[in-house]
Design an enzyme around this catalytic site. Structure first.
Site, PDB file in Angstrom:
ATOM      1  N   TYR A 146      64.665  65.418  31.646  1.00 27.99           N
ATOM      2  CA  TYR A 146      65.193  64.911  32.215  1.00 27.99           C
ATOM      3  C   TYR A 146      66.668  64.606  33.978  1.00 27.99           C
ATOM      4  O   TYR A 146      65.633  64.375  34.849  1.00 27.99           O
ATOM      5  CB  TYR A 146      66.162  63.604  31.867  1.00 27.99           C
ATOM      6  CG  TYR A 146      66.197  62.221  32.665  1.00 27.99           C
ATOM      7  CD1 TYR A 146      65.088  61.481  32.993  1.00 27.99           C
ATOM      8  CD2 TYR A 146      67.708  62.071  32.921  1.00 27.99           C
ATOM      9  CE1 TYR A 146      65.282  59.554  33.095  1.00 27.99           C
ATOM     10  CE2 TYR A 146      67.713  60.851  33.811  1.00 27.99           C
ATOM     11  CZ  TYR A 146      67.180  59.973  34.095  1.00 27.99           C
ATOM     12  OH  TYR A 146      66.798  58.393  34.767  1.00 27.99           O
ATOM     13  N   LYS A 206      64.606  64.854  36.998  1.00 31.58           N
ATOM     14  CA  LYS A 206      64.621  64.332  38.587  1.00 31.58           C
ATOM     15  C   LYS A 206      65.040  65.201  40.251  1.00 31.58           C
ATOM     16  O   LYS A 206      65.389  64.650  40.779  1.00 31.58           O
ATOM     17  CB  LYS A 206      66.155  63.340  37.911  1.00 31.58           C
ATOM     18  CG  LYS A 206      65.447  62.093  37.290  1.00 31.58           C
ATOM     19  CD  LYS A 206      64.446  61.065  38.222  1.00 31.58           C
ATOM     20  CE  LYS A 206      64.374  59.484  37.616  1.00 31.58           C
ATOM     21  NZ  LYS A 206      63.205  58.845  38.077  1.00 31.58           N
ATOM     22  N   TYR A 218      80.059  57.841  18.909  1.00 35.74           N
ATOM     23  CA  TYR A 218      79.762  59.089  19.916  1.00 35.74           C
ATOM     24  C   TYR A 218      81.518  60.248  19.721  1.00 35.74           C
ATOM     25  O   TYR A 218      81.466  59.361  21.063  1.00 35.74           O
ATOM     26  CB  TYR A 218      78.392  59.914  20.334  1.00 35.74           C
ATOM     27  CG  TYR A 218      76.998  58.913  19.939  1.00 35.74           C
ATOM     28  CD1 TYR A 218      77.273  58.329  18.742  1.00 35.74           C
ATOM     29  CD2 TYR A 218      76.503  58.922  20.797  1.00 35.74           C
ATOM     30  CE1 TYR A 218      75.900  57.885  18.128  1.00 35.74           C
ATOM     31  CE2 TYR A 218      74.457  58.261  19.931  1.00 35.74           C
ATOM     32  CZ  TYR A 218      74.730  57.856  19.396  1.00 35.74           C
ATOM     33  OH  TYR A 218      73.876  56.758  18.591  1.00 35.74           O
ATOM     34  N   GLN A 247      84.766  59.861  26.073  1.00 33.38           N
ATOM     35  CA  GLN A 247      83.552  60.097  27.395  1.00 33.38           C
ATOM     36  C   GLN A 247      83.896  58.738  28.582  1.00 33.38           C
ATOM     37  O   GLN A 247      84.088  57.798  27.570  1.00 33.38           O
ATOM     38  CB  GLN A 247      82.529  60.896  26.891  1.00 33.38           C
ATOM     39  CG  GLN A 247      81.797  59.808  26.512  1.00 33.38           C
ATOM     40  CD  GLN A 247      82.245  59.136  25.242  1.00 33.38           C
ATOM     41  OE1 GLN A 247      82.642  59.538  24.158  1.00 33.38           O
ATOM     42  NE2 GLN A 247      80.967  59.288  24.438  1.00 33.38           N
TER      43      GLN A 247
HETATM   44  N1  UDP Z   1      76.585  56.512  22.682  1.00 30.61           N
HETATM   45  C1  UDP Z   1      77.987  56.283  22.163  1.00 30.61           C
HETATM   46  N2  UDP Z   1      77.421  55.715  20.902  1.00 30.61           N
HETATM   47  C2  UDP Z   1      76.104  55.110  20.587  1.00 30.61           C
HETATM   48  C3  UDP Z   1      74.849  55.414  21.487  1.00 30.61           C
HETATM   49  C4  UDP Z   1      76.023  56.136  22.997  1.00 30.61           C
HETATM   50  O1  UDP Z   1      78.501  56.588  21.584  1.00 30.61           O
HETATM   51  O2  UDP Z   1      75.795  54.621  20.007  1.00 30.61           O
HETATM   52  C5  UDP Z   1      77.631  57.145  24.021  1.00 30.61           C
HETATM   53  C6  UDP Z   1      76.972  58.329  24.624  1.00 30.61           C
HETATM   54  O3  UDP Z   1      76.690  59.866  23.666  1.00 30.61           O
HETATM   55  C7  UDP Z   1      77.059  58.513  25.523  1.00 30.61           C
HETATM   56  C8  UDP Z   1      77.468  57.197  26.461  1.00 30.61           C
HETATM   57  O4  UDP Z   1      77.896  56.339  25.224  1.00 30.61           O
HETATM   58  O5  UDP Z   1      77.994  59.379  25.532  1.00 30.61           O
HETATM   59  C9  UDP Z   1      75.859  57.217  27.265  1.00 30.61           C
HETATM   60  O6  UDP Z   1      74.888  56.595  26.473  1.00 30.61           O
HETATM   61  P1  UDP Z   1      74.336  56.399  27.108  1.00 30.61           P
HETATM   62  O7  UDP Z   1      72.802  56.919  26.039  1.00 30.61           O
HETATM   63  O8  UDP Z   1      74.026  54.972  27.101  1.00 30.61           O
HETATM   64  O9  UDP Z   1      73.797  56.954  28.876  1.00 30.61           O
HETATM   65  P2  UDP Z   1      73.934  58.586  28.873  1.00 30.61           P
HETATM   66  O10 UDP Z   1      75.258  58.279  30.214  1.00 30.61           O
HETATM   67  O11 UDP Z   1      74.189  59.214  28.334  1.00 30.61           O
HETATM   68  O12 UDP Z   1      72.606  58.947  29.959  1.00 30.61           O
END
Ligand code: UDP
Length: 316
Positions: free
Chosen positions: A144, A148, A203, A208
């Site tokens: 991705y 981009k 996660y 983060q």
């Molecule tokens: N995340 C999480 N639990 C979930 C889904 C995502 O903790 O069920 C975390 C993921 O590891 C990241 C953040 O949420 O740190 C945002 O994830 P997302 O997939 O929405 O988008 P990203 O910003 O990573 O593209």
């Protein structure tokens, strides 16, 4: 204007179609439906200024003369783009070339939907447009991120070599109605889990950060950029920054859920922090977001509740 929206059946693409139609334009939406869904466009079926074409823009295509091309086609959630890794690379490369060729052929303006993922796991915080990013070119997210970044390069080259009048937006995490409930992104995941009483899966340790922009704010910023003369990349996002753990707590609060929080492993190369520096959008476009996270979650609640109920009815 007659406007082409690639990825018009997607989350952002379909909201963009609505906004363009309400500004009085005619819209042709193209989508191959690998992650887009026609349900996002059903409400436009009787709109005479709207047309949908199912097509894969990785093959040459022509929808007749258009005045503006909005290139939004691309799987955009980490789960989707990792499942559809090759398709993501193809739409960012061949798809972007083909969309730019349409703009070149008809002397149309061109607008690229790019992403904060161009900054990778950023070492500069918040991220201004001048930061070149910290991307692992061979990691799982590279399908991705590099697609981009390549799209930005091709768009800039068509401007330089072919005089196509281009715009580039870097979109930060956006949420709201029409997000797919199962696309794995954090807000739909947390909403679904909270509304069904499951544990919210955070996660890593949840420290983060992300900065979440409500969809109507994002679309308003995108259109302001589209009608401006700015051709360099411009961040459009909400600078309100939250840890993912805080985000989980807000979702529990808004839904009134009794769900607990469960910690799961952090995916590889998951960016540790993300927040847009929107100084440029503020000063150049006079744009800034109006809807904070709690308000946006409340505005999205009915959609997520209905979608969870429908999904439960289908799966029995
Ligand atoms: N995340 C999480 N639990 C979930 C889904 C995502 O903790 O069920 C975390 C993921 O590891 C990241 C953040 O949420 O740190 C945002 O994830 P997302 O997939 O929405 O988008 P990203 O910003 O990573 O593209």
């Amino acid at each position: 204007m007659r406007v082409l929206v690639t990825g018009g059946a997607g989350f952002l693409g379909s909201h963009l179609c609505d906004a363009l139609l309400s500004e009085g334009h005619s819209v042709v939406a193209v989508d191959n439906l690998i992650t887009g869904r026609t349900i996002n466009l059903d409400h436009l079926s009787r709109e005479p200024r709207f047309e949908f074409r199912e097509a894969d823009i990785c093959h040459e295509f022509d929808c007749g003369k258009v005045d503006y091309v909005f290139h939004f086609a691309c799987p955009a959630s980490p789960v989707d783009y990792m499942v559809h890794g090759i398709a993501t690379l193809k739409v960012g490369s061949a798809g972007t070339f083909n969309a730019l060729e349409v703009a070149k052929r008809y002397g149309a303006k061109f607008f690229l939907a790019s992403t904060s993922e161009c900054y990778g796991d950023p070492t500069v915080h918040p991220q201004p447009e001048t930061y070149w990013g910290n991307v692992n070119p061979v990691g799982p997210r590279s399908v991705y991120d590099e697609a981009k970044r390549f799209s930005e390069a091709v768009t800039s080259a068509y401007r330089r070599y072919h005089n196509v009048d281009t715009r580039i937006v870097r979109i930060f995490n956006t949420y709201g109605p029409r997000m797919q409930i199962n696309d794995g992104r954090v807000i739909p995941n947390f909403m679904k889990q909270a509304l069904t009483g499951e544990d919210l899966t955070v996660y890593g340790d949840g420290s983060q950060t992300r900065s979440f922009c409500y969809v109507s704010d994002e679309i308003a910023g995108i259109l302001k950029l589209a009608w401006s003369d700015e051709h360099k990349p411009t961040n459009i996002g909400n600078p309100g920054e939250f840890t993912i753990l805080e985000c989980a707590k807000r979702v529990i609060e808004v839904t009134g859920s009794k769900s607990k929080i469960r910690f799961e492993p952090l995916p590889q190369d998951d960016p540790k922090q993300r927040r847009p520096d929107i100084t440029k959008a503020k000063t150049l476009l006079g744009w800034e977001p109006k809807i904070d996270l709690m308000t946006g979650l409340r505005l999205s609640l009915d959609y997520f509740r209905e979608t969870v109920q429908k999904t439960a009815a289908v799966t029995g």
